[in-house]
Motif scaffolding. Structure first.
Motif, PDB file in Angstrom:
ATOM      1  N   GLU A  51       3.509   6.028  -5.315  1.00  0.00           N
ATOM      2  CA  GLU A  51       3.412   6.116  -6.769  1.00  0.00           C
ATOM      3  C   GLU A  51       2.332   7.120  -7.173  1.00  0.00           C
ATOM      4  O   GLU A  51       2.544   7.962  -8.047  1.00  0.00           O
ATOM      5  CB  GLU A  51       3.100   4.730  -7.330  1.00  0.00           C
ATOM      6  N   GLU A  52       1.183   7.018  -6.496  1.00  0.00           N
ATOM      7  CA  GLU A  52       0.090   7.941  -6.765  1.00  0.00           C
ATOM      8  C   GLU A  52       0.519   9.394  -6.594  1.00  0.00           C
ATOM      9  O   GLU A  52       0.084  10.274  -7.320  1.00  0.00           O
ATOM     10  CB  GLU A  52      -1.021   7.658  -5.748  1.00  0.00           C
ATOM     11  N   LEU A  53       1.388   9.621  -5.594  1.00  0.00           N
ATOM     12  CA  LEU A  53       1.820  10.986  -5.306  1.00  0.00           C
ATOM     13  C   LEU A  53       3.104  11.342  -6.045  1.00  0.00           C
ATOM     14  O   LEU A  53       3.698  12.398  -5.821  1.00  0.00           O
ATOM     15  CB  LEU A  53       2.016  11.164  -3.784  1.00  0.00           C
ATOM     16  N   GLY A  54       3.531  10.447  -6.925  1.00  0.00           N
ATOM     17  CA  GLY A  54       4.698  10.729  -7.765  1.00  0.00           C
ATOM     18  C   GLY A  54       6.027  10.596  -7.054  1.00  0.00           C
ATOM     19  O   GLY A  54       7.017  11.195  -7.444  1.00  0.00           O
ATOM     20  N   PHE A  55       6.071   9.780  -5.977  1.00  0.00           N
ATOM     21  CA  PHE A  55       7.316   9.594  -5.243  1.00  0.00           C
ATOM     22  C   PHE A  55       7.927   8.236  -5.520  1.00  0.00           C
ATOM     23  O   PHE A  55       7.216   7.266  -5.757  1.00  0.00           O
ATOM     24  CB  PHE A  55       7.075   9.685  -3.724  1.00  0.00           C
ATOM     25  N   LYS A  56       9.261   8.206  -5.442  1.00  0.00           N
ATOM     26  CA  LYS A  56       9.946   6.931  -5.378  1.00  0.00           C
ATOM     27  C   LYS A  56      10.405   6.785  -3.934  1.00  0.00           C
ATOM     28  O   LYS A  56      11.118   7.642  -3.422  1.00  0.00           O
ATOM     29  CB  LYS A  56      11.147   6.922  -6.327  1.00  0.00           C
ATOM     30  N   ILE A  57       9.986   5.720  -3.250  1.00  0.00           N
ATOM     31  CA  ILE A  57      10.326   5.551  -1.837  1.00  0.00           C
ATOM     32  C   ILE A  57      11.803   5.207  -1.670  1.00  0.00           C
ATOM     33  O   ILE A  57      12.318   4.316  -2.340  1.00  0.00           O
ATOM     34  CB  ILE A  57       9.480   4.423  -1.197  1.00  0.00           C
ATOM     35  N   LEU A  58      12.467   5.956  -0.798  1.00  0.00           N
ATOM     36  CA  LEU A  58      13.844   5.623  -0.457  1.00  0.00           C
ATOM     37  C   LEU A  58      13.874   4.837   0.843  1.00  0.00           C
ATOM     38  O   LEU A  58      14.688   3.956   1.045  1.00  0.00           O
ATOM     39  CB  LEU A  58      14.676   6.889  -0.302  1.00  0.00           C
ATOM     40  N   ASP A  59      12.962   5.190   1.716  1.00  0.00           N
ATOM     41  CA  ASP A  59      12.950   4.582   3.040  1.00  0.00           C
ATOM     42  C   ASP A  59      11.619   4.928   3.691  1.00  0.00           C
ATOM     43  O   ASP A  59      10.967   5.877   3.285  1.00  0.00           O
ATOM     44  CB  ASP A  59      14.083   5.181   3.874  1.00  0.00           C
ATOM     45  N   HIS A  60      11.226   4.173   4.672  1.00  0.00           N
ATOM     46  CA  HIS A  60      10.086   4.588   5.471  1.00  0.00           C
ATOM     47  C   HIS A  60      10.232   3.985   6.850  1.00  0.00           C
ATOM     48  O   HIS A  60      10.923   2.983   7.040  1.00  0.00           O
ATOM     49  CB  HIS A  60       8.760   4.157   4.842  1.00  0.00           C
ATOM     50  N   LEU A 118       0.824  -1.215   0.000  1.00  0.00           N
ATOM     51  CA  LEU A 118       0.000   0.000   0.000  1.00  0.00           C
ATOM     52  C   LEU A 118       0.854   1.259   0.000  1.00  0.00           C
ATOM     53  O   LEU A 118       0.539   2.236  -0.673  1.00  0.00           O
ATOM     54  CB  LEU A 118      -0.919   0.012   1.220  1.00  0.00           C
ATOM     55  N   GLN A 119       1.946   1.218   0.751  1.00  0.00           N
ATOM     56  CA  GLN A 119       2.835   2.383   0.796  1.00  0.00           C
ATOM     57  C   GLN A 119       3.411   2.652  -0.581  1.00  0.00           C
ATOM     58  O   GLN A 119       3.523   3.803  -1.003  1.00  0.00           O
ATOM     59  CB  GLN A 119       3.961   2.144   1.799  1.00  0.00           C
ATOM     60  N   GLU A 120       3.783   1.573  -1.258  1.00  0.00           N
ATOM     61  CA  GLU A 120       4.296   1.718  -2.619  1.00  0.00           C
ATOM     62  C   GLU A 120       3.275   2.411  -3.505  1.00  0.00           C
ATOM     63  O   GLU A 120       3.605   3.317  -4.267  1.00  0.00           O
ATOM     64  CB  GLU A 120       4.625   0.337  -3.220  1.00  0.00           C
ATOM     65  N   SER A 121       2.013   1.974  -3.401  1.00  0.00           N
ATOM     66  CA  SER A 121       1.036   2.542  -4.322  1.00  0.00           C
ATOM     67  C   SER A 121       0.677   3.982  -3.937  1.00  0.00           C
ATOM     68  O   SER A 121       0.429   4.809  -4.808  1.00  0.00           O
ATOM     69  CB  SER A 121      -0.197   1.651  -4.463  1.00  0.00           C
TER      70      SER A 121
END
Ligand SMILES: [Zn+2]
Ligand SMILES: [Zn+2]
Length: 156
Positions: free
Chosen positions: A134-143, A128-131
């Motif tokens: 993605e929806e907000l135009g981010f590439k996750i580096l860490d969470h 879910l965090q990935e999506s």
């Protein structure tokens, strides 16, 4: 989907590798590698759990009764490790707890009554965090995620 819980998450770094990284951090900060700093790193590595600086200090004192490590050195070394991204922190009851960041990725659920910390990974939440990103135009580096609540034992 089931969440994976606790105890399975171990540090998957060799002590020597961690030590080398620590030496690099010290160098960057213009600090010397000392026996005392090493004892602190080693203590953190051997317990492989979440500890406050006070808890780590007490542990080091009981394991090395002859050494004269002061709590100030423990504080300073932990912030050094944090700046060097070798440890991560989480907040329980306004107290910072430290753990090695070399551990496999996991999230935390924390009891605000007794301070119990359970580590878990939920594939659903990860996805879910990935999506969301993605929806907000981010590439996750860490969470990092901390859920605060009251545990089963404390709710009795
Ligand atoms: Zn509790
Ligand atoms: Zn953890």
């Amino acid at each position: 989907m089931e969440a994976r819980v606790e105890t399975e998450f171990r540090s998957d770094i060799e002590y020597k590798t961690l030590l080398d990284k620590f030496k690099t951090v010290l160098k960057k900060e213009g600090l010397r590698f000392t026996k005392q700093r090493e004892v602190i790193l080693n203590g953190l590595y051997s317990v492989d759990t979440h500890l406050t600086s006070e808890e780590l200090y007490q542990l080091l004192k009981s394991n090395n009764p002859k050494s004269n490590i002061g709590i100030a050195t423990v504080y300073r070394t932990l912030s050094l490790l944090e700046r060097g991204e070798l440890v991560t922190t989480l907040l329980t009851d306004n107290t910072k707890k430290y753990e090695l960041s070399a551990k496999e990725h996991h999230d935390h659920i924390i009891c605000t009554d007794c301070g119990k910390i359970i580590e878990f990974v939920s594939p659903d939440i990860e996805r879910l965090q990935e999506s969301v990103a993605e929806e907000l135009g981010f590439k996750i580096l860490d969470h990092s995620m901390q859920i605060y609540g009251i545990c089963k034992d404390c709710r009795k």
